[in-house]
Design a protein around this motif. Structure first.
Motif, PDB file in Angstrom:
ATOM      1  N   HIS A  76     -72.484   4.195  20.852  1.00 45.06           N
ATOM      2  CA  HIS A  76     -72.833   2.963  21.218  1.00 45.06           C
ATOM      3  C   HIS A  76     -71.934   1.992  20.491  1.00 45.06           C
ATOM      4  CE1 HIS A  76     -74.295   3.331  16.591  1.00 45.06           C
ATOM      5  NE2 HIS A  76     -74.074   2.254  16.816  1.00 45.06           N
ATOM      6  N   ILE A 116     -76.655   0.858  25.620  1.00 46.13           N
ATOM      7  CA  ILE A 116     -75.402   0.642  24.940  1.00 46.13           C
ATOM      8  C   ILE A 116     -74.727  -0.621  25.048  1.00 46.13           C
ATOM      9  CG2 ILE A 116     -73.351   1.114  24.560  1.00 46.13           C
ATOM     10  CD1 ILE A 116     -73.528   3.411  25.027  1.00 46.13           C
ATOM     11  N   HIS A 119     -77.775  -3.776  23.157  1.00 48.93           N
ATOM     12  CA  HIS A 119     -77.788  -2.896  21.188  1.00 48.93           C
ATOM     13  C   HIS A 119     -78.078  -4.313  20.042  1.00 48.93           C
ATOM     14  CE1 HIS A 119     -73.529  -1.460  20.868  1.00 48.93           C
ATOM     15  NE2 HIS A 119     -74.089  -1.873  19.522  1.00 48.93           N
ATOM     16  N   LEU A 134     -82.747   2.874  19.801  1.00 50.35           N
ATOM     17  CA  LEU A 134     -81.245   2.597  19.568  1.00 50.35           C
ATOM     18  C   LEU A 134     -81.007   1.691  18.645  1.00 50.35           C
ATOM     19  CD1 LEU A 134     -77.857   2.996  19.624  1.00 50.35           C
ATOM     20  CD2 LEU A 134     -78.030   1.945  21.972  1.00 50.35           C
TER      21      LEU A 134
END
Length: 228
Positions: A76, A116, A119, A134
């Protein structure tokens, strides 16, 4: 023909052991260290991968989605190798190229890069289960070992102080009551609870929204007092 019932053809272990990915993560962390950020290297990304994967696993998601959460968690912050600004978006683009080259099917690549790319606090959104997991895993990683600056250093800022004060940090999922709690023990001689809120209010609200996406209520417990 690829089927979700088949085993992953690009696994978390493949990603975790990739020299290419590890090189980018290492350089990204060196760049963040140079500009005064807390640790964003293998300790952070490995913990985020574990917490995100464990969360979905305990909620009953299938092994395939759990594996994608772990992959997204490990990768990430890879975009920090480009720049801290917009690192979620640049990281998603990097992950697209890397995972596509490794042979991951487009539907799985799409899930990982969506997580990703969503986030970071400025643009974050729990748009799917992997993204929600996440967000929670990343924003709850508060711990003393992330601090790299000496307490006596003039650059020891509020971010360092908040992390340094965290003597214990646990994410506790209780599926029966549909709650997920960040349980913190903070040394208030180092950092006032209000300092935590000054830095982390936005992150905790993101965790609340991510938890709601997963059908959970997010709670924050600091020194045995529920504050959220």
């Amino acid at each position: 023909i690829y089927s979700k019932d088949k085993n992953m053809n690009v696994t978390y272990e493949d990603v975790r052991n990739s020299e290419e990915i590890r090189t980018y993560i290492k350089q990204a962390d060196e760049s963040l260290k140079a500009i005064g950020y807390t640790e964003h290297s293998f300790a952070h990304c490995t913990k985020v991968a574990k917490v995100a994967g464990d969360l979905l696993e305990k909620l009953g998601y299938d092994a395939h989605e759990v594996e994608l959460a772990r992959i997204a968690g490990f990768m990430h912050d890879i975009g920090n190798v480009v720049n801290r600004i917009d690192h979620a978006q640049s990281g998603a683009m990097m992950a697209f190229r890397i995972l596509d080259k490794m042979g991951m099917p487009p539907e799985d690549v799409a899930t990982v890069i969506t997580a990703i790319g969503n986030h970071d606090e400025q643009t974050a959104a729990a748009v799917n289960a992997v993204a929600a997991a996440l967000i929670i895993a990343d924003k709850t990683d508060v711990r003393r070992s992330r601090v790299r600056t000496s307490v006596d250093n003039r650059d020891f800022d509020i971010h360092d102080r908040v992390n340094y004060a965290a003597e214990k940090s646990d994410v506790i999922l209780e599926p029966d009551s549909k709650t997920i709690t960040l349980d913190l023990k903070i040394n208030t001689e180092i950092c006032a609870v209000m300092d935590y809120f000054e830095i982390f209010t936005g992150r905790m609200l993101l965790c609340r929204k991510a938890a709601e996406f997963l059908g959970l209520q997010f709670k924050l417990d600091i020194n045995d007092v529920y504050l959220l």
